[in-house]
Design a protein around this motif. Sequence first.
Motif, PDB file in Angstrom:
ATOM      1  N   LYS A   1       1.282  21.974  33.676  1.00  0.00           N
ATOM      2  CA  LYS A   1       2.375  21.035  33.450  1.00  0.00           C
ATOM      3  C   LYS A   1       2.810  21.080  31.980  1.00  0.00           C
ATOM      4  CE  LYS A   1       1.350  16.973  34.810  1.00  0.00           C
ATOM      5  NZ  LYS A   1       0.949  15.579  34.938  1.00  0.00           N
TER       6      LYS A   1
ATOM      7  N   THR B   1       5.601  19.309  29.545  1.00  0.00           N
ATOM      8  CA  THR B   1       6.452  18.118  29.602  1.00  0.00           C
ATOM      9  C   THR B   1       7.601  18.193  28.597  1.00  0.00           C
ATOM     10  OG1 THR B   1       5.185  16.873  27.969  1.00  0.00           O
ATOM     11  CG2 THR B   1       4.432  16.738  30.245  1.00  0.00           C
ATOM     12  N   ASP B   2       8.676  17.513  28.937  1.00  0.00           N
ATOM     13  CA  ASP B   2       9.805  17.419  28.006  1.00  0.00           C
ATOM     14  C   ASP B   2       9.468  16.462  26.866  1.00  0.00           C
ATOM     15  OD1 ASP B   2      11.471  19.199  29.371  1.00  0.00           O
ATOM     16  OD2 ASP B   2      12.171  17.637  30.741  1.00  0.00           O
ATOM     17  N   GLU B   3       8.599  15.518  27.155  1.00  0.00           N
ATOM     18  CA  GLU B   3       8.192  14.540  26.143  1.00  0.00           C
ATOM     19  C   GLU B   3       7.073  15.122  25.279  1.00  0.00           C
ATOM     20  OE1 GLU B   3       9.576  11.437  25.649  1.00  0.00           O
ATOM     21  OE2 GLU B   3      11.033  12.226  27.083  1.00  0.00           O
TER      22      GLU B   3
ATOM     23  N   ARG C   1       5.822  19.163  20.984  1.00  0.00           N
ATOM     24  CA  ARG C   1       7.015  19.210  21.831  1.00  0.00           C
ATOM     25  C   ARG C   1       6.852  20.322  22.870  1.00  0.00           C
ATOM     26  NH1 ARG C   1       9.468  17.936  16.715  1.00  0.00           N
ATOM     27  NH2 ARG C   1      10.501  15.905  16.882  1.00  0.00           N
ATOM     28  N   LYS C   2       7.807  20.399  23.763  1.00  0.00           N
ATOM     29  CA  LYS C   2       7.774  21.364  24.863  1.00  0.00           C
ATOM     30  C   LYS C   2       7.506  22.793  24.369  1.00  0.00           C
ATOM     31  CE  LYS C   2      10.449  22.538  28.968  1.00  0.00           C
ATOM     32  NZ  LYS C   2      11.651  22.209  29.734  1.00  0.00           N
ATOM     33  N   GLU C   3       8.198  23.207  23.306  1.00  0.00           N
ATOM     34  CA  GLU C   3       8.041  24.570  22.777  1.00  0.00           C
ATOM     35  C   GLU C   3       6.615  24.809  22.289  1.00  0.00           C
ATOM     36  OE1 GLU C   3      10.322  22.317  21.590  1.00  0.00           O
ATOM     37  OE2 GLU C   3      11.992  23.041  22.826  1.00  0.00           O
TER      38      GLU C   3
ATOM     39  N   GLN D   1       3.918  23.209  23.347  1.00  0.00           N
ATOM     40  CA  GLN D   1       3.056  23.239  24.529  1.00  0.00           C
ATOM     41  C   GLN D   1       3.068  24.642  25.140  1.00  0.00           C
ATOM     42  OE1 GLN D   1       3.980  19.922  27.303  1.00  0.00           O
ATOM     43  NE2 GLN D   1       4.995  18.954  25.558  1.00  0.00           N
ATOM     44  N   LYS D   2       4.255  25.227  25.256  1.00  0.00           N
ATOM     45  CA  LYS D   2       4.382  26.581  25.803  1.00  0.00           C
ATOM     46  C   LYS D   2       3.668  27.585  24.904  1.00  0.00           C
ATOM     47  CE  LYS D   2       8.736  26.055  28.297  1.00  0.00           C
ATOM     48  NZ  LYS D   2      10.142  26.450  28.367  1.00  0.00           N
TER      49      LYS D   2
END
Length: 186
Positions: free
Chosen positions: A80, A82-84, A161-163, A165-166
């Motif tokens: 998962k 997240t955008d948050e 942030r999302k980036e 996390q990726k």
Amino acid sequence: MDINLVSHAKDYIDDLARGINPLTKEDVNEQDVINNVKISRCLFYVSDVLGEVIKNGVAPAKKIKKVDFSLEALDLDKIKITDEPISVSVIVKNINEIIPENMKPLKTTAVTSWLVDINMLSVVQVNGKNHKRPTKNAEEIGVFQQERQGQYGTYISVMYRKEAQKFIVDNLSAIIDGGYNISKRA
């Protein structure tokens, strides 16, 4: 677990609780310790527990030997993102949600140690304690610090942030291959 053996043990405990020698079936001396009220109550309690084990056929769960964390068994697309913005502990929790039951989890310290080593986090001293803070490199991929209010007052939380996390998910092999998730025992 051998239920017959448990049943046999329960019979012995029952006799002892009633003040009977389980081997000879004779009453024990009135002064014998098993005739103490506290001991007798304890023995009756143990007998009840053994009775439940016999009734339910429940054996204590055997501890499963877990294998080391491995990417081969994972579908990384199921992690998962997240955008948050979230903390690194939530990122690791999201990764660990998809691991098999027999696998050791990824540790948060594995991720943060790797981030320190690649100059994404720095270690700073605050009130005599080490804290991790994002570097300029980390800020460029979406890692930032945020002041928060907790039960013990204000603190700084590092958020991803999302980036970011990726970035962590995309680099899991570097974390694992680098030995960051291995327990260090002295």
